[in-house]
Design a protein around this motif. Structure first.
Motif, mmCIF file in Angstrom:
data_model
loop_
_atom_site.group_PDB
_atom_site.id
_atom_site.type_symbol
_atom_site.label_atom_id
_atom_site.label_comp_id
_atom_site.label_asym_id
_atom_site.label_seq_id
_atom_site.Cartn_x
_atom_site.Cartn_y
_atom_site.Cartn_z
ATOM 1 N N TYR A 1 -5.319 0.150 3.998
ATOM 2 C CA TYR A 1 -4.674 -0.846 3.142
ATOM 3 C C TYR A 1 -5.613 -1.386 2.053
ATOM 4 O O TYR A 1 -5.161 -2.035 1.108
ATOM 5 C CB TYR A 1 -4.166 -2.023 3.970
ATOM 6 C CG TYR A 1 -3.162 -1.660 5.043
ATOM 7 C CD1 TYR A 1 -2.475 -0.446 5.026
ATOM 8 C CD2 TYR A 1 -2.902 -2.533 6.102
ATOM 9 C CE1 TYR A 1 -1.559 -0.118 6.014
ATOM 10 C CE2 TYR A 1 -1.985 -2.216 7.096
ATOM 11 C CZ TYR A 1 -1.323 -1.007 7.050
ATOM 12 O OH TYR A 1 -0.416 -0.682 8.041
ATOM 13 N N ALA A 2 -6.900 -1.140 2.212
ATOM 14 C CA ALA A 2 -7.902 -1.554 1.226
ATOM 15 C C ALA A 2 -8.900 -0.410 1.081
ATOM 16 O O ALA A 2 -9.117 0.360 2.022
ATOM 17 C CB ALA A 2 -8.621 -2.829 1.676
ATOM 18 N N PRO A 3 -9.522 -0.260 -0.083
ATOM 19 C CA PRO A 3 -10.444 0.858 -0.288
ATOM 20 C C PRO A 3 -11.696 0.739 0.565
ATOM 21 O O PRO A 3 -12.194 -0.356 0.799
ATOM 22 C CB PRO A 3 -10.780 0.776 -1.785
ATOM 23 C CG PRO A 3 -10.485 -0.634 -2.165
ATOM 24 C CD PRO A 3 -9.357 -1.075 -1.301
ATOM 25 N N TYR B 1 -3.596 0.605 -3.400
ATOM 26 C CA TYR B 1 -4.035 -0.201 -2.268
ATOM 27 C C TYR B 1 -3.358 -1.567 -2.315
ATOM 28 O O TYR B 1 -3.242 -2.185 -3.375
ATOM 29 C CB TYR B 1 -5.546 -0.373 -2.287
ATOM 30 C CG TYR B 1 -6.291 0.884 -1.923
ATOM 31 C CD1 TYR B 1 -6.405 1.285 -0.587
ATOM 32 C CD2 TYR B 1 -6.866 1.683 -2.903
ATOM 33 C CE1 TYR B 1 -7.081 2.448 -0.243
ATOM 34 C CE2 TYR B 1 -7.553 2.855 -2.562
ATOM 35 C CZ TYR B 1 -7.648 3.230 -1.230
ATOM 36 O OH TYR B 1 -8.302 4.386 -0.896
ATOM 37 N N GLY C 1 -4.156 -1.240 -7.606
ATOM 38 C CA GLY C 1 -4.094 -2.182 -6.502
ATOM 39 C C GLY C 1 -2.946 -3.138 -6.715
ATOM 40 O O GLY C 1 -2.470 -3.318 -7.852
ATOM 41 N N THR D 1 0.847 -1.189 0.000
ATOM 42 C CA THR D 1 0.000 0.000 0.000
ATOM 43 C C THR D 1 0.887 1.246 0.000
ATOM 44 O O THR D 1 1.756 1.392 0.859
ATOM 45 C CB THR D 1 -0.911 0.017 1.232
ATOM 46 O OG1 THR D 1 -1.673 -1.196 1.283
ATOM 47 C CG2 THR D 1 -1.854 1.211 1.189
ATOM 48 N N LYS E 1 -3.103 7.474 5.213
ATOM 49 C CA LYS E 1 -4.161 6.573 4.750
ATOM 50 C C LYS E 1 -5.267 7.298 4.003
ATOM 51 O O LYS E 1 -6.116 6.656 3.365
ATOM 52 C CB LYS E 1 -4.753 5.796 5.924
ATOM 53 C CG LYS E 1 -5.552 6.654 6.899
ATOM 54 C CD LYS E 1 -6.149 5.771 7.992
ATOM 55 C CE LYS E 1 -7.043 6.587 8.935
ATOM 56 N NZ LYS E 1 -7.635 5.736 9.992
ATOM 57 N N VAL F 1 -4.114 7.532 -0.462
ATOM 58 C CA VAL F 1 -3.546 6.298 -1.002
ATOM 59 C C VAL F 1 -3.574 6.316 -2.529
ATOM 60 O O VAL F 1 -4.601 6.624 -3.144
ATOM 61 C CB VAL F 1 -4.310 5.069 -0.471
ATOM 62 C CG1 VAL F 1 -3.762 3.793 -1.097
ATOM 63 C CG2 VAL F 1 -4.211 5.004 1.045
#
Length: 447
Positions: free
Chosen positions: A270-272, A211, A291, A190, A205, A208
């Motif tokens: 770390y993820a959408p 991801y 990603g 990320t 965060k 970003v």
């Protein structure tokens, strides 16, 4: 198309009273003795392979022509449901394990067990575990035609820049407490708009650029493309028995732990976020470089290895959780409509689709893994010849697989569970409570 409800009823009466089953076949054929079978499928990438099979089938059976109609996934099931309700469906269609129970319980699928027994088909030629999926109450509604498993697809260039090499990706671990080495890799992958990865104390965060992981939330009641493989690795099982169980276990704390971990992954950046996630498919985001990794099925191999894809993508095994490394194994079959006026010809076509002759032709195009094990080996060889490493899919197929839930009420269960999972991910409901409420609704369907 050509049939009517009255004709379908006459056919079923004939099948019930006359032996052998094929005695009524051809009663509705054209005046010149030829038959045209309507066959439906949804995958455009598989269409050329099955046209090859249709051509070969016609060459061996000149009096039977197979007319193939291909429609995209969502429209496919909508059209099929509409046609079945109107009594004017295709003779044969490609079926999927989570959809077929609703057709079986409404008597829309022809029981092919008598044909299988009459023609002495060898069911041991198929990938273990696939054949019995299509049996309910002693009746058989299909023969295996292919199989798929899940793996990670990763951007190796992105990971390499963060110090993660291919060897590390082979043995990742995961748990719902701290995410194991898998979460460490996701964090490294990320990157914010200043080039800082998720382990950097200064990581932002809210800005970003890439991801580390792209989750899938529009995934029904099984989570095949995301949460399902992690939940299974945490010890979660969907049902009291599978297939044909009657009590679901979505209230299992093992599933709640898994969904909660996903929410923490999102909270860390770390993820959408689900409410900000693009409507673009994860596959397209990965190919666009937005990603670093996601869960994918073996049916996408050619999508991610297409020479036109600029990103360097590779397939690696799913992480090993507290209950081991787990992947669903799923497969398709071909169904014969009970209203088809051509049951014998339809059976010939279905038997050919499930034969080594057709599945070897499918293997040549290497889009999917055919159900017959000898054909699977040919697909692996074809991929190797083109420099494609697919061991992440084939290794897990040999062990550590589980079936996606196969029960009645599947189409009703999907939105109930999906809504609960999404509400938990959004933070609008407590995860445990949302899943418990959904589980009560699901199990009430069986009372």
């Amino acid at each position: 198309m050509r049939s009517t409800r009255r004709r379908a009823g006459t056919l079923l009466l004939c099948l019930a009273l006359v032996s052998p089953l094929g005695a009524c076949a051809g009663s509705d054929n054209s005046a010149d003795g030829t038959t045209t079978l309507d066959y439906w499928l949804w995958d455009d990438k598989q269409l050329p392979a099955y046209q090859d099979c249709a051509d070969a089938f016609h060459a061996a059976n000149p009096d039977v022509t197979v007319k193939i109609t291909q429609t995209a996934w969502a429209q496919y099931w909508q059209n099929l449901t509409t046609q079945l309700a109107s009594g004017d469906a295709p003779d044969v269609w490609t079926n999927q394990s989570s959809y077929y129970p609703q057709f079986a319980t409404t008597n829309q699928l022809l029981d092919i067990a008598p044909f299988v027994q009459r023609d002495q088909l060898d069911l041991t030629a198929y990938q273990p575990g696939l054949s019995e999926v299509w049996v309910k109450d002693g009746k058989r509604y299909g023969l295996p035609k292919d199989w798929d498993t899940m793996a990670l697809v990763v951007n190796t260039d992105m990971l390499g820049k963060q110090g993660v090499d291919a060897a590390q990706l082979e043995d990742l671990t995961w748990n719902p407490v701290d995410g194991g080495t898998f979460e460490q890799v996701v964090a490294k992958a990320t990157v914010d708009d200043k080039g800082r990865n998720g382990l950097d104390p200064a990581f932002d965060k809210n800005s970003v650029q890439v991801y580390g992981f792209l989750p899938e939330w529009a995934d029904g009641a099984n989570g095949q493309n995301g949460w399902g493989v992690f939940a299974a690795a945490n010890g979660f099982a969907y049902l009291d028995q599978n297939p044909w169980g009657t009590h679901y276990k979505y209230d299992d704390p093992k599933l709640a732990e898994t969904i909660t971990w996903f929410k923490r992954l999102i909270d860390k950046g770390y993820a959408p976020r689900f409410d900000q996630q693009s409507t673009v498919a994860n596959s397209e985001l990965l190919i666009a470089g937005k990603g670093a990794m996601t869960v994918t099925g073996s049916w996408t191999i050619l999508t991610f290895t297409d020479p036109r894809v600029k990103q360097k993508l590779a397939f690696t095994p799913l992480p090993t959780g507290p209950a081991g490394r787990r992947s669903p194994i799923n497969g398709l079959s071909d169904a014969i409509w009970t209203g088809s006026p051509h049951p014998e010809q339809a059976w010939k076509w279905v038997a050919f689709l499930a034969s080594a002759d057709c599945q070897d032709r499918v293997a040549q195009r290497a889009v999917v893994f055919p159900a017959i094990t000898s054909a699977t080996k040919k697909v692996v060889a074809a991929h190797q010849a083109e420099g494609r490493d697919v061991h992440a899919f084939t290794d897990v197929a040999e062990k550590n697989t589980f079936l996606l839930p196969i029960t009645e009420h599947g189409t009703e269960i999907n939105p109930i569970v999906q809504d609960a999972v999404q509400s938990a991910i959004l933070g609008s409901a407590d995860t445990g409570n949302a899943l418990k409420e959904a589980n009560n609704k699901v199990n009430a369907l069986f009372k």
